[in-house]
Design an enzyme around this catalytic site. Structure first.
Site, PDB file in Angstrom:
ATOM      1  N   TYR A  22      52.114  44.448  41.208  1.00 14.21           N
ATOM      2  CA  TYR A  22      50.939  45.298  40.952  1.00 14.21           C
ATOM      3  C   TYR A  22      51.287  46.787  41.063  1.00 14.21           C
ATOM      4  O   TYR A  22      50.593  47.627  40.495  1.00 14.21           O
ATOM      5  CB  TYR A  22      49.821  44.996  41.951  1.00 14.21           C
ATOM      6  CG  TYR A  22      48.953  43.819  41.598  1.00 14.21           C
ATOM      7  CD1 TYR A  22      49.496  42.572  41.335  1.00 14.21           C
ATOM      8  CD2 TYR A  22      47.572  43.959  41.548  1.00 14.21           C
ATOM      9  CE1 TYR A  22      48.698  41.494  41.026  1.00 14.21           C
ATOM     10  CE2 TYR A  22      46.752  42.879  41.247  1.00 14.21           C
ATOM     11  CZ  TYR A  22      47.320  41.650  40.987  1.00 14.21           C
ATOM     12  OH  TYR A  22      46.513  40.588  40.684  1.00 14.21           O
ATOM     13  N   LYS A  32      58.724  32.249  44.268  1.00 12.57           N
ATOM     14  CA  LYS A  32      59.464  31.733  43.102  1.00 12.57           C
ATOM     15  C   LYS A  32      60.945  32.058  43.325  1.00 12.57           C
ATOM     16  O   LYS A  32      61.611  32.690  42.492  1.00 12.57           O
ATOM     17  CB  LYS A  32      58.898  32.363  41.819  1.00 12.57           C
ATOM     18  CG  LYS A  32      59.413  31.758  40.525  1.00 12.57           C
ATOM     19  CD  LYS A  32      58.899  30.352  40.244  1.00 12.57           C
ATOM     20  CE  LYS A  32      59.600  29.764  39.024  1.00 12.57           C
ATOM     21  NZ  LYS A  32      59.260  28.351  38.790  1.00 12.57           N
ATOM     22  N   ASP A  81      54.974  27.021  41.369  1.00  7.04           N
ATOM     23  CA  ASP A  81      54.486  26.022  40.403  1.00  7.04           C
ATOM     24  C   ASP A  81      54.098  24.732  41.132  1.00  7.04           C
ATOM     25  O   ASP A  81      52.999  24.193  40.963  1.00  7.04           O
ATOM     26  CB  ASP A  81      55.507  25.778  39.274  1.00  7.04           C
ATOM     27  CG  ASP A  81      56.956  25.643  39.743  1.00  7.04           C
ATOM     28  OD1 ASP A  81      57.217  25.778  40.962  1.00  7.04           O
ATOM     29  OD2 ASP A  81      57.835  25.402  38.890  1.00  7.04           O
ATOM     30  N   ASP A 100      46.736  36.209  44.059  1.00  4.54           N
ATOM     31  CA  ASP A 100      45.592  36.417  43.160  1.00  4.54           C
ATOM     32  C   ASP A 100      45.282  35.120  42.411  1.00  4.54           C
ATOM     33  O   ASP A 100      44.146  34.653  42.367  1.00  4.54           O
ATOM     34  CB  ASP A 100      45.919  37.546  42.182  1.00  4.54           C
ATOM     35  CG  ASP A 100      44.794  37.758  41.179  1.00  4.54           C
ATOM     36  OD1 ASP A 100      43.630  37.823  41.596  1.00  4.54           O
ATOM     37  OD2 ASP A 100      45.093  37.845  39.965  1.00  4.54           O
ATOM     38  N   ASP A 110      42.005  32.074  43.141  1.00  6.28           N
ATOM     39  CA  ASP A 110      41.022  31.630  42.130  1.00  6.28           C
ATOM     40  C   ASP A 110      41.144  30.121  41.895  1.00  6.28           C
ATOM     41  O   ASP A 110      40.139  29.421  41.761  1.00  6.28           O
ATOM     42  CB  ASP A 110      41.229  32.353  40.794  1.00  6.28           C
ATOM     43  CG  ASP A 110      40.315  33.573  40.627  1.00  6.28           C
ATOM     44  OD1 ASP A 110      40.041  34.247  41.640  1.00  6.28           O
ATOM     45  OD2 ASP A 110      39.883  33.856  39.489  1.00  6.28           O
TER      46      ASP A 110
END
Ligand code: NAD
Ligand code: IPM
Ligand code: MN
Length: 365
Positions: free
Chosen positions: A144, A190, A223, A247, A251
């Site tokens: 970000y 990751k 993942d 983020d 959700d």
């Protein structure tokens, strides 16, 4: 003893932001009456509303007011009206600038599925009931904010950057929280591909080994982590992530209780905390008194925790539970055949359900 007074910078923002934070303020005021403090909320423009007013998504006056407040309550920013803007002109960049200005690097996003809501889940109730996860999302670093960022001659670039210090301080937050709630941290990254994630994984491991022998740590790739959150959410206690993965995963986790309108957040670690729902401005339902105000109301409970009013914070959470037990549901949770409560009806009901403290504990005495 004089009555404490909390100065709240209120940034309603766009879409459903004003609707849901109005209810959160109503509930905060009711909690203040019951628990012996007062709320002084001052409204300031942010996001698209501020662009329309002043040409910029985070006016200097808004930033300064937030920095001088006891806490910031924000609704949501953004919407189709401002979607053609780019870079610093976007409503969302105002929110990022505010997080950075307040230095709130730790974003706490609790996700719970009480028995009473398990039926609203698109997943099997017997798989999700009693889920209790705390996402600890790094908020002021990562992709970000990394440089370089922007358009190039023939493309665009965004960069995921983490320093050891940034990872270390958010890891401490996650481990400390885990010590208070079950002793498990899952760090999601990751590291099989990204160098920044390899650093993340090794720093998180070092912090655990040096300081938190009592906490169990495991690592998952994002993942697989995403799949596991849906498959078996009750295996998680604290989930520690970088900015982007947090983020997305928060959700995703909103689908466990069945609506994004349920998830609150607290952004802390700086001098002033920022409290906002996880959801956005929901342009599809804005302006119709349809939105679920629970995420905003529970964000105000997190705000009360932060200003050290734990009794009032608990009363707010219990009032939300009582309102659900009374059968009220906004449209996102009500079945197609049931009468849905409006945003204001729901908020009023929660405010009415705030229980006063037992008299021997009365804060105002
Ligand atoms: P969104 O979170 O606004 O909405 C996603 C879906 O969830 C929509 O169907 C919406 O109706 C529903 N929903 C969200 N909150 C709800 C609530 N309280 N009650 C009932 N239903 C609710 O995400 P989006 O549509 O991708 O984004 C819309 C705008 O909001 C974009 O401009 C985006 O950048 C912005 N956004 C802002 C924030 C923030 O300010 N913190 C967060 C996310 C998105
Ligand atoms: C959130 C939002 C923000 C984010 C956007 C609006 C900048 O999606 O708070 O989850 O990505 O952090
Ligand atoms: Mn988001």
């Amino acid at each position: 003893m004089s009555t404490p007074r909390y100065n709240i910078a209120w940034l309603p923002g766009d879409g459903i932001g004003p609707e849901v934070t109005r209810e959160a303020l109503r509930v905060l005021e009711a909690a203040g009456s019951a628990y012996g403090f007062s709320i002084a909320a001052e409204e300031h423009p942010a996001g698209g509303a501020a662009i329309d007013d002043t040409g910029t998504p985070l006016p200097d006056d808004t930033r300064t007011a937030c920095q001088n407040s006891d806490a910031v309550l924000l609704g949501a920013v953004g919407g189709p009206k401002w979607d053609d803007l780019t870079g610093d002109q976007r409503p969302e960049s105002g929110l990022l600038a505010l997080r950075k200005a307040l230095a709130v690097y730790a974003n706490l996003r609790p996700v719970m599925v009480p028995e009473s809501l398990a039926d609203a889940s698109p997943l099997r109730p017997d798989r999700v009931a009693n889920t209790d996860i705390l996402f600890v999302r790094e908020l002021t670093g990562g992709i970000y904010f990394g440089e370089p960022e922007g358009r190039t001659e023939d493309g665009a670039v965004s960069t995921m950057v983490y320093s050891e210090d940034e990872v270390e301080r958010i890891a401490h937050v996650a481990f400390k929280r885990a010590q208070r709630r079950g002793g498990h941290v899952t760090s999601i990254d990751k590291a099989n591909v990204l160098e920044a994630s390899q650093l993340w994984r090794s720093v998180v491991t070092d912090v655990k080994e040096e300081h938190y022998p009592d906490v169990e740590l495991r690592h998952l790739y994002v993942d697989n982590g995403a799949m596991q959150v849906v498959q078996d959410p009750r295996q998680f206690g604290v989930v520690l992530t970088g900015n982007l993965f947090g983020d997305i995963l928060s959700d995703l986790a909103a689908a466990l209780p069945g609506s994004l309108g349920l998830l609150p957040s607290a952004s802390v670690g700086g001098t002033v905390g920022l409290f906002e729902p996880v959801h956005g401005s929901a342009p599809d339902i804005a302006g119709q008194d349809l939105a679920n105000p629970i995420a905003a109301i529970l964000s105000s409970a997190l705000l009360l925790d932060e200003v050290d009013e734990p009794g009032a914070a608990t009363a707010v959470r219990q009032a939300v539970d009582a309102t659900l037990d009374d059968g009220l549901r906004t449209g996102d949770l009500a079945g197609p055949d049931s009468d849905a409560a409006s945003t204001t009806d729901f908020g009023r009901h929660v405010a009415d359900r705030i229980a006063a403290p037992a008299s021997k504990n009365a804060a105002a005495s």
